[in-house]
Design a protein around this motif. Structure first.
Motif, PDB file in Angstrom:
ATOM      1  N   PHE A 183       0.832  -1.231  -0.091  1.00 43.41           N
ATOM      2  CA  PHE A 183       0.169   0.118  -0.041  1.00 43.41           C
ATOM      3  C   PHE A 183       1.160   1.182   0.036  1.00 43.41           C
ATOM      4  O   PHE A 183       1.898   1.419   0.785  1.00 43.41           O
ATOM      5  N   GLN A 184       0.342   2.236  -0.955  1.00 46.83           N
ATOM      6  CA  GLN A 184       1.044   3.552  -0.721  1.00 46.83           C
ATOM      7  C   GLN A 184       0.134   4.672  -1.010  1.00 46.83           C
ATOM      8  O   GLN A 184      -0.874   4.371  -1.749  1.00 46.83           O
ATOM      9  N   TYR A 185       0.128   5.678  -0.318  1.00 48.51           N
ATOM     10  CA  TYR A 185      -0.603   6.774  -0.490  1.00 48.51           C
ATOM     11  C   TYR A 185      -0.096   8.156  -0.106  1.00 48.51           C
ATOM     12  O   TYR A 185       0.788   8.261   0.753  1.00 48.51           O
ATOM     13  N   LEU A 186      -0.217   9.188  -1.098  1.00 50.55           N
ATOM     14  CA  LEU A 186       0.297  10.509  -0.925  1.00 50.55           C
ATOM     15  C   LEU A 186      -0.496  11.238  -1.780  1.00 50.55           C
ATOM     16  O   LEU A 186      -0.603  11.204  -3.054  1.00 50.55           O
ATOM     17  N   PHE A 187      -1.000  12.406  -1.289  1.00 47.28           N
ATOM     18  CA  PHE A 187      -1.971  13.294  -2.126  1.00 47.28           C
ATOM     19  C   PHE A 187      -1.803  14.751  -1.456  1.00 47.28           C
ATOM     20  O   PHE A 187      -1.789  14.944  -0.054  1.00 47.28           O
ATOM     21  N   TYR A 188      -1.234  15.570  -2.319  1.00 46.15           N
ATOM     22  CA  TYR A 188      -1.222  17.198  -1.964  1.00 46.15           C
ATOM     23  C   TYR A 188      -1.200  17.944  -3.229  1.00 46.15           C
ATOM     24  O   TYR A 188      -1.243  17.740  -4.383  1.00 46.15           O
ATOM     25  N   THR A 189      -1.896  19.318  -2.830  1.00 43.02           N
ATOM     26  CA  THR A 189      -2.086  20.029  -4.001  1.00 43.02           C
ATOM     27  C   THR A 189      -1.363  21.465  -3.482  1.00 43.02           C
ATOM     28  O   THR A 189      -1.225  21.726  -2.388  1.00 43.02           O
ATOM     29  N   THR A 190      -0.913  22.323  -4.526  1.00 50.50           N
ATOM     30  CA  THR A 190      -0.027  23.388  -4.205  1.00 50.50           C
ATOM     31  C   THR A 190       1.296  23.220  -3.434  1.00 50.50           C
ATOM     32  O   THR A 190       2.164  23.805  -3.811  1.00 50.50           O
ATOM     33  N   GLY A 191       1.439  22.158  -2.676  1.00 51.96           N
ATOM     34  CA  GLY A 191       2.777  22.005  -1.937  1.00 51.96           C
ATOM     35  C   GLY A 191       2.445  21.380  -0.708  1.00 51.96           C
ATOM     36  O   GLY A 191       1.209  21.362  -0.110  1.00 51.96           O
ATOM     37  N   GLN A 192       3.491  20.861  -0.024  1.00 58.33           N
ATOM     38  CA  GLN A 192       3.730  20.353   1.259  1.00 58.33           C
ATOM     39  C   GLN A 192       4.898  20.479   1.720  1.00 58.33           C
ATOM     40  O   GLN A 192       6.042  20.679   1.306  1.00 58.33           O
ATOM     41  N   ALA A 193       4.784  20.443   3.065  1.00 53.28           N
ATOM     42  CA  ALA A 193       6.124  20.212   4.089  1.00 53.28           C
ATOM     43  C   ALA A 193       6.066  18.639   4.620  1.00 53.28           C
ATOM     44  O   ALA A 193       5.078  19.075   5.525  1.00 53.28           O
ATOM     45  N   ASN A 194       6.542  17.836   4.226  1.00 56.41           N
ATOM     46  CA  ASN A 194       6.481  16.554   4.715  1.00 56.41           C
ATOM     47  C   ASN A 194       7.337  16.171   5.780  1.00 56.41           C
ATOM     48  O   ASN A 194       8.367  15.929   5.313  1.00 56.41           O
ATOM     49  N   GLY A 203      10.678  17.045   3.924  1.00 52.16           N
ATOM     50  CA  GLY A 203      10.736  17.410   2.629  1.00 52.16           C
ATOM     51  C   GLY A 203       9.769  18.476   2.154  1.00 52.16           C
ATOM     52  O   GLY A 203       8.641  18.564   2.741  1.00 52.16           O
ATOM     53  N   LEU A 204      10.264  19.386   1.307  1.00 50.16           N
ATOM     54  CA  LEU A 204       9.432  20.490   0.972  1.00 50.16           C
ATOM     55  C   LEU A 204       9.374  20.322  -0.664  1.00 50.16           C
ATOM     56  O   LEU A 204      10.159  20.038  -1.513  1.00 50.16           O
ATOM     57  N   GLU A 205       7.982  20.198  -0.998  1.00 53.05           N
ATOM     58  CA  GLU A 205       7.666  20.231  -2.426  1.00 53.05           C
ATOM     59  C   GLU A 205       6.582  21.135  -2.783  1.00 53.05           C
ATOM     60  O   GLU A 205       5.755  21.736  -2.127  1.00 53.05           O
ATOM     61  N   TRP A 206       6.413  21.417  -4.099  1.00 49.60           N
ATOM     62  CA  TRP A 206       5.742  22.238  -4.622  1.00 49.60           C
ATOM     63  C   TRP A 206       5.071  21.725  -5.811  1.00 49.60           C
ATOM     64  O   TRP A 206       5.659  21.035  -6.631  1.00 49.60           O
ATOM     65  N   GLY A 207       3.672  21.933  -6.048  1.00 50.55           N
ATOM     66  CA  GLY A 207       2.967  21.287  -7.126  1.00 50.55           C
ATOM     67  C   GLY A 207       1.842  20.462  -6.595  1.00 50.55           C
ATOM     68  O   GLY A 207       1.484  20.726  -5.767  1.00 50.55           O
ATOM     69  N   THR A 208       1.373  19.601  -7.588  1.00 51.10           N
ATOM     70  CA  THR A 208       0.176  18.553  -7.148  1.00 51.10           C
ATOM     71  C   THR A 208       0.510  17.287  -7.347  1.00 51.10           C
ATOM     72  O   THR A 208       1.243  16.903  -8.288  1.00 51.10           O
ATOM     73  N   THR A 209       0.338  16.278  -6.278  1.00 48.48           N
ATOM     74  CA  THR A 209       0.853  15.108  -6.549  1.00 48.48           C
ATOM     75  C   THR A 209      -0.398  14.080  -5.996  1.00 48.48           C
ATOM     76  O   THR A 209      -0.796  14.372  -5.104  1.00 48.48           O
TER      77      THR A 209
END
Length: 129
Positions: free
Chosen positions: A58-69, A81-87
């Motif tokens: 199982f794997q799950y990750l969802f974000y819009t505009t960005g995240q600080a994970n 982790g810092l990411e920008w975008g939608t995943t």
């Protein structure tokens, strides 16, 4: 039961990802338009963006505009982790090298802010008579 790599499972995961993205867009639009549904839908939209989980099967990750994970894994690593975008990333039955558990701090903070302010305390638009 269909296998994790079957076309039906892949289409279901694709539909889930598109559904979550559309839900987040609608929630954001309603929040921006100050609709009474905007606040609760935005809370739920951010709620779906808080968890990050990867393990065998199982794997799950969802974000819009960005995240600080903020995350840790079974190899003993801890990170931010810092990411920008939608995943949207989801899988069933896939293998991963290590188990990862993470929290999207941006989404968690957005939920806190939404619940703290609530729709009753939101600034209202000026209306022209």
């Amino acid at each position: 039961m269909p296998s994790a790599s079957s076309p039906g499972t892949q289409w279901a995961l694709w539909a889930l990802g598109v559904g979550l993205l559309v839900f987040a867009i609608v929630a954001g639009w309603l929040l921006w338009r100050e609709s009474p549904l905007g606040w609760p839908l935005a809370v739920w939209a951010y709620f779906f963006q808080v968890p990050h989980f990867e393990a065998n099967g199982f794997q799950y990750l969802f974000y819009t505009t960005g995240q600080a994970n903020a995350w840790f894994n079974t190899s003993g690593d801890i990170g931010l982790g810092l990411e920008w975008g939608t995943t949207f990333r989801a899988s069933l039955g896939g293998e991963v090298e290590t188990t990862v558990i993470g929290v999207n701090i941006v989404a968690a903070r957005a939920i806190y802010a939404l619940l703290r302010t609530g729709p009753a305390q939101a600034p209202r638009r000026a209306t022209v008579s």
